[in-house]
Every structure is written in C-alpha cells, then in structure tokens.
Design an enzyme around this catalytic site. Structure first.
Site, PDB file in Angstrom:
ATOM      1  N   ASP A 148       0.860  -1.174   0.000  1.00  0.00           N
ATOM      2  CA  ASP A 148       0.000   0.000   0.000  1.00  0.00           C
ATOM      3  C   ASP A 148       0.906   1.237   0.000  1.00  0.00           C
ATOM      4  O   ASP A 148       2.131   1.132   0.074  1.00  0.00           O
ATOM      5  CB  ASP A 148      -0.967  -0.010   1.197  1.00  0.00           C
TER       6      ASP A 148
HETATM    7  C1  BGC Z   1      -4.986   3.448   0.290  1.00  0.00           C
HETATM    8  C2  BGC Z   1      -5.233   2.471  -0.825  1.00  0.00           C
HETATM    9  C3  BGC Z   1      -5.049   3.143  -2.166  1.00  0.00           C
HETATM   10  C4  BGC Z   1      -3.677   3.751  -2.232  1.00  0.00           C
HETATM   11  C5  BGC Z   1      -3.362   4.398  -3.573  1.00  0.00           C
HETATM   12  C6  BGC Z   1      -3.710   4.231   0.107  1.00  0.00           C
HETATM   13  O1  BGC Z   1      -3.639   5.284   1.001  1.00  0.00           O
HETATM   14  O2  BGC Z   1      -4.967   2.750   1.508  1.00  0.00           O
HETATM   15  O3  BGC Z   1      -6.515   1.938  -0.713  1.00  0.00           O
HETATM   16  O4  BGC Z   1      -5.269   2.230  -3.202  1.00  0.00           O
HETATM   17  O5  BGC Z   1      -3.579   4.723  -1.206  1.00  0.00           O
HETATM   18  O6  BGC Z   1      -4.046   5.566  -3.781  1.00  0.00           O
END
Ligand code: BGC
Length: 754
Positions: free
Chosen positions: A281
């Site tokens: 993530d």
């Molecule tokens: C979130 C994810 C997301 C990623 C990319 C993160 O902060 O937890 O769900 O896909 O950012 O934007």
C-alpha cells in the site's frame, strides 16, 4: 464421541491463477529478463505517483526521467489519456528495453460515471448490477489510459467508527465473497478486450480489524476468527482469478502485512495458489520502520522476501535492494521472482503486444459518461437505498403541493458521489435539489433552505469537507429561514448526515449520530408537526435512535454516485420501489460497536428483544443489546409474507444436499424486489459457532399479489468452518436453517447432519 469430518486446508484452495501455466508467457518473460540488468529488474518493482503530466513535457518531468532510466515499473493516479500516452512513450522509446508501464488508479466505484459507494452497492444484494458497475468502471477507465484499478476492497469490518467501511461490502463474509467475485469478473473479464483492466484485491489482510475503528491502527485477532470471518472474501477474489493484491497497512500477528511472509507467501501463494502480483500500500514499506522493524534497507529486504513485488511510493526497493543483494540480505531469485510477476502482469494485460492498447484517444467520447453508463448508475443507486421506517406510508411522496427540502446535503454537487472517486467530474453531477426539481417538473413546488452548517464547529466542517465545500453561514439565520420554509410546506424532506469525506480513508468517527447542529435542526423541524422524511447521507451505519422514534420516514441514501440526485427522486416519488437491505448492523448507540449479527453466543446471553437490564448477564446498564436496525433489514413500498420453511429431507448425508424452501408472497399493492436471506446455526460444534451466519440469498421480483417458491440447496460444503487447529470441516448433529427478510425475522427448521 462425535465423528468429525475434516478436510485439510489445502483441499479448499483455488485453482492456480491462469498466469502460472502459460508457457508462451514464461518464455517471453525469461527472454526479456535475460537482457535485464539488476538495476532494471529492481526498477520494475517501483510504483510511483505520476503527478500532473503535461503532454510534450513528459520526458522532462522528474518521473519521466526515472522512467527513461528504467527505474519505474508503474505509475498511478494520473488522469488523462494524453499524459498517460506521453509517459508510456517515454517508457517504450526512451528506456533501454522499452518495457511499458502499468498505469493504476483508485477506480473504486466508477470513473467519471460514479456508482454508489461500495457499502451502498452491497446493500443492493444485486450481484449482476455490481458486476456490471465494475465492467462499466473498467470500460471508462481503460478508455482514458488506465490499465489497473486498486479495487475491489473487501475488508470485513464490524466497527462503523472506521471510515473505510464506505469502501467495502459490509460485515458479512459470505456476501462479501460474492461481491468480491462479481467485481473481479467485472473489471478483468477474460482480458480479451481493451476494456478489461487488472483488478487489485485489497487490503490484504484484516485491515478492517483496526482497533477502536481508528484508521491504520493495530489489528490483533485469533486465527479462528481470521479464517472464518475475515479471510473468506480475499480468498473468493483469488479463486475468481484476481491478478493483483495490495497488502495492508496494519500488522498481522505483530508483523506488518507488507513484510509478513506467512501472509503474503505461505497463505496467499503456497496455500491459496495465487500466482499474480503483490503491491504494497501507499508507503507501507516505509511505515514498517515506524512499526519498529528496522531501517529502510532492512524493511525493504523484509518486504521483498515476504512476497511484496511492487513498492508503492516508499522507493525503498530502488534505493536499497542493489546493495542488499551485494550484502546477501536478499537473493537474486527474490528480485527475479518479483520482477517476473510485474512483467507477467504487463504480459497478461497485452501491453507487450501493444503498449498503447489503453491509449486510444477516440474512446473517451463513446465510452465515458455515456447515457447508457449513467442509466446503469442511476438504476443501481435506486437499488441501494435502504428504507428504514415509513409510518403510514408517508413515502412515496406525491408530486404535488409544497415540498420543503432542507439540510446541508440538499444543494451540494461535490458531495453526491461519495468518497474515493479520483477521476470524478462533479461539475456535471446534479445536486439533490436539481434532481427533485427535475422530477416534479412543475407539478409540485420545491422550497429550499440549507437550514444549518454541516457541523457547528467550523474547523471540524473543514476537515470533514476535505475540499468538497458546503456553504457556511450563521446558524441562527439559517435555522430561522428553514423553519419559515418548513411552516409553508406540506411535507419536509431533510437531506442530512455526513459529507462525503466524513467516511473513507482517514475518516474515523467516535460518535455515529447525526452531526450536532443537524440533529438540533431536525428536532425543530419535527416539532413543527409537519410530516418529515429524513434522507440520511452516510458512508457508514448511523445511530438514529431518536430519529427512529420521532421521524415518520427514514431512508438511508448513502452516497449514490454521479446519478444520486435523480435516483433519490425516482424512489422518493415512487417511480421506483426501494429494495436495499443493510449489510452492516445499525447500532442503537455508538457504545455498542463493534456490533454484528454473526457474533458468537456468550455463556450468559440475554434474549433478543430483552427490554430490561439483567444482572450477571452479558449486557449493558445503559443500553440494550439489540441494534436499532439489524443486518439484512430494509423495507419496501409493498409488503412480503413468508410461509413456513420446509426441508426436502430431514438429514443431510455426506456428499448429499438438502433443499430448503419458503414461499414468499407480495401482499401489498406495488410490484417490488425482495432479498430473501438464508442463515444457519450449528447447534453443537467443535468450537463455539456464530448465532447466525448468512449462507445464501436471492433477490427476487414479485408483482403485487404474486407468490414464488425460493429454495436454497444446503450442502456439507456450505456448513464447513475452521476449528482451533484450522481444520476445515463439518460436525454431525443438528443445524438450524433459517430463512427470512432480514437477520432478525426468520422462519426456522432443524436439519440433522450425518
Ligand atoms: C490506500 C489504498 C489506495 C492507495 C493508492 C492508500 O492510502 O490505503 O486503498 O489504493 O492509497 O491511492
């Protein structure tokens, strides 16, 4: 002694993902990798935010330079086919080996045509519509250059304080699993067209278990709970062939998911046979340092060895892995495995055949925000609204007389779509006021007043808006105007609740009631004695105990997407009949959370519906245990009656099947849809089992007066669960089978399992 029928964990596990046995792909990737330097291989593992790219300047941008140097495998959250094509050209023409980029985006519930937030979608219980919504999202995103979506999010959560419940499918693992499969099918299809994009299952795993509902917080749970309650939707998506997985921010058994080898390799790959790509993530490799796992070289090496293939935004892989290889902290095969998976994803998407497959500038006009797509979004939105209360059939409203529309959500454009819609174009979406005006078309008068601010505290409102501004004014003056408008009207429609950014990432709340100032206004409006309809906008369950006693009609409209305004009008005026049913329990008090229907029995239970406090039983002094509205609950403009439940046989033999049947009759005067739900309860098992578990559902249409038999086939497979040794099996003995309109009102029969 009971005879225990058990099958080992692995038997249940999935068919290997399609990528594993594709010989041509392997040969292609082998050949390509034989030409790659270590640096180039590590470059493929780097996933970065592209920022704004102006065409013509792509090569000169910082990220353009990195791409040309072969140090980027994928970019994300860049919108616009021209900029994406420009970056793709840098990758193909300027980098030494010309390897195309993965281009990701959080296309969570639509691209420009926005569908309802995922929690709302789950309340439709309509798997076809959910699959179609994902299909349309993929079609629109791919028409604008995107080839990878960071969806579906399938984190189970039983704590509505956590704002990210808005992005998932609610509290139930069975329903969550069906939704996960539908979305994967919708996005990826069979990759045969340029409108199929790669899905990304997230957040693996257990992210919804955050303590106290506070985002990014600690998760700690038993394996039994993990396997029975939290893991099934992830597993279902893997079995449905999802090609990528995103690890979660949280720890699992003390180890951050991103660096957790048990999770990402032993469970996901070795046991579930997932053959695709794992991305971290956003910055979660770097966050391993804050979790206390060492410095950047250490956490990067740990993440890679655990099974993380792509590093989203930490740049830990590109900065440290070469040196770690020299030092023997990681092996060449660790890097090769990860690089191979990135290249395979690109291969499957068809990017090596045509790097510009998703960069057809002509598609925008015919594929994005089309009438057809918007119609699908509007139809689905109408299916997601949950009618919680409707005294004396106040709803639907007639299109006549004077209708007061009051509340901070009544005239905002930017808040209609809901959280997480990176590509949305709010200027084109209608406010609720516009939707209602369009619907009544002059036959009724809509009198509007905002009535109050979103929250009394200006800073809290600002935080809750996160850029999607709602007008602020003087509360006294606004209230006076609202009361004037209300007194002049025949009926009052309140558009109240949360702004769209009060749920979603980093939007935890400790109080689940209507925001302060809105609540006081609502009370004053009810006190006028005029009939009041509350349209509750929310990205999570709301505590509406006072409302349930004093407001005659309540409908939860969540965040319905780009077409929400028209969809609300469709249902409010009865052009469509509501059929949504809750997929998260609505508590009676915030202090009840975590609260969920499929809980375990305690040794000292109080019966459902108990009215008084009971000493030495499991209950509270100050609030009863029952939720305000249970899982599966939702009304219609018509009524349904259920016959007694019959079983085709009294005994379920191993390898056999028993059919449970009820007759459902539409006893009202309107045609409508009903979601028939089947639950089980294992009366005597090896471990304590939930009081109820959803194991089947069927969304049926019934014309007024019509009856239908609804059947569910019960097989031993359906009754299996994981015991404390993680043995997967069933118990002989009695199992209750329950069928009904929600998790509280159920017809029961007892089945004997051999
Ligand atoms: C979130 C994810 C997301 C990623 C990319 C993160 O902060 O937890 O769900 O896909 O950012 O934007």
């Amino acid at each position: 002694m009971k005879r225990i029928i058990v099958s080992v964990l692995a038997v249940l596990m999935s068919v290997p993902a399609m990528m594993a046995d594709n010989h041509e792909m392997k040969a292609f990737v082998d050949k390509l990798m034989s030409k790659m330097t270590v640096k180039e291989k590590i470059g493929q593992l780097n996933l970065v935010v592209a920022g704004d790219i102006t065409t013509g300047k792509a090569a000169d941008s910082e990220v353009g330079g990195e791409i040309a140097a072969g140090s980027v495998g994928g970019v994300f959250n860049i919108k616009g086919v021209d900029g994406i094509r420009a970056l793709q050209e840098v990758a193909v023409k300027k980098s030494r080996l010309g390897i195309p980029l993965l281009v990701g985006m959080d296309v969570i519930h639509g691209y420009e045509t926005i569908f309802p937030i995922p929690l709302a979608q789950s309340c439709s219980w309509d798997m076809e519509a959910i699959e179609k919504g994902a299909r349309i999202a993929a079609k629109e995103a791919s028409a604008d250059g995107i080839n990878w979506t960071f969806s579906p999010m399938v984190d189970i959560c039983v704590d509505a304080r956590w704002g990210r419940v808005a992005e998932g499918g609610g509290e139930d693992p069975f329903l969550g699993s069906r939704i996960a499969e539908a979305m994967v099918r919708g996005y990826q299809g069979d990759y045969s067209q340029n409108s199929n994009i790669m899905a990304c299952l997230k957040h693996f795993a257990l992210y919804g278990g955050a303590e106290a509902g506070r985002d990014y917080n600690t998760v700690d749970m038993s394996r039994v709970r993990m396997f029975n309650q939290y893991l099934p939707p992830y597993k279902a998506a893997v079995d449905a062939g999802v090609s990528s997985v995103m690890s979660s921010f949280n720890i699992v058994d003390g180890v951050p998911a991103t660096g957790n080898r048990w999770l990402l390799t032993e469970l996901l790959r070795d046991t579930w046979h997932f053959g695709g790509l794992v991305a971290s993530d956003y910055g979660s490799i770097g966050e391993m340092m804050t979790h206390g796992l060492g410095d950047l070289p250490s956490v990067s090496a740990q993440a890679l060895k655990a099974g993380t293939d792509m590093d989203m935004c930490t740049r830990g892989f590109v900065q440290t892995l070469e040196k770690s290889l020299e030092e023997g902290r990681v092996s060449m095969s660790d890097i090769d495995n990860a690089c191979r998976r990135v290249l395979e994803a690109k291969y499957i998407l068809g990017l090596f055949d045509d790097p510009y497959k998703f960069c057809d500038g002509k598609r925008r006009k015919k594929d994005i925000f089309t009438e057809e797509n918007r119609r699908a979004a509007r139809d689905m939105a109408a299916e997601t609204f949950v009618l919680l209360k409707n005294d004396n059939n106040l709803l639907p409203l007639e299109k006549k007389g004077k209708i007061a529309l009051i509340g901070p959500l009544a005239d905002t454009r930017a808040n209609m779509a809901g959280t997480w819609c990176v590509a949305y174009t709010p200027d084109r979406y209608s406010t609720l006021k516009e939707g209602l005006e369009r619907a009544v078309a002059g036959k009724a008068e809509i009198l509007y007043a905002q009535g109050c601010n979103l929250t009394a505290d200006a800073q809290m409102q600002k935080d809750a808006e996160f850029g999607r501004t709602i007008k602020r004014g003087d509360d006294n003056a606004m209230r006076a105007e609202a009361l004037r408008v209300a007194r002049d009207a025949d009926v009052i429609v309140c558009a109240m609740g949360e702004s769209s950014e009060m749920s979603g990432e980093s939007s935890s709340r400790s109080d689940l009631t209507l925001p302060d100032i809105q609540m006081s206004l609502l009370k004053e409006l009810v006190a006028t004695g005029k009939p009041v309809v509350l349209l509750n906008f929310s990205g999570r369950p709301t505590v509406m105990t006072w409302e349930s006693r004093h407001v005659p009609a309540i409908m939860n409209v969540w965040f319905g997407g780009s077409e929400a305004a028209d969809a609300i009008a469709d249902v409010l005026f009865g052009d469509k009949v509501p059929s949504g049913k809750l997929t998260m329990t609505m508590p009676a008090a915030t202090g009840q959370v975590p609260i969920y229907y499929n809980h375990l029995p305690t040794g000292r239970p109080v019966p459902d519906g108990a009215k008084d406090y009971r000493k030495y039983q499991s209950n509270y002094l100050d609030v009863r245990n029952d939720p305000l509205y249970p899982f599966g609950y939702g009304l219609s403009y018509t009524t349904f009656a259920y016959s007694d439940l019959t079983l085709s046989k009294g005994t379920l033999a191993s390898g056999g099947s028993v059919r449970a049947t009820v007759t459902v009759t539409n006893t009202g005067s309107r045609d409508g849809y009903e979601v028939v739900q089947m639950y089980i309860h294992d009366r005597a098992a090896r471990i304590s089992r939930p009081v109820k578990e959803l194991k089947g559902f069927s969304r049926i249409h019934l014309s007024a007066g019509e009856s239908k038999d609804v059947s569910f086939d019960i097989t031993p497979e359906l009754l299996k669960y994981y015991d404390s040794s993680l043995r997967y099996g069933i118990d002989p003995g009695e199992v209750e089978i329950m069928v009904g309109p929600d998790s509280r009102n159920l017809k029961k029969a007892v089945l004997n399992v051999e």
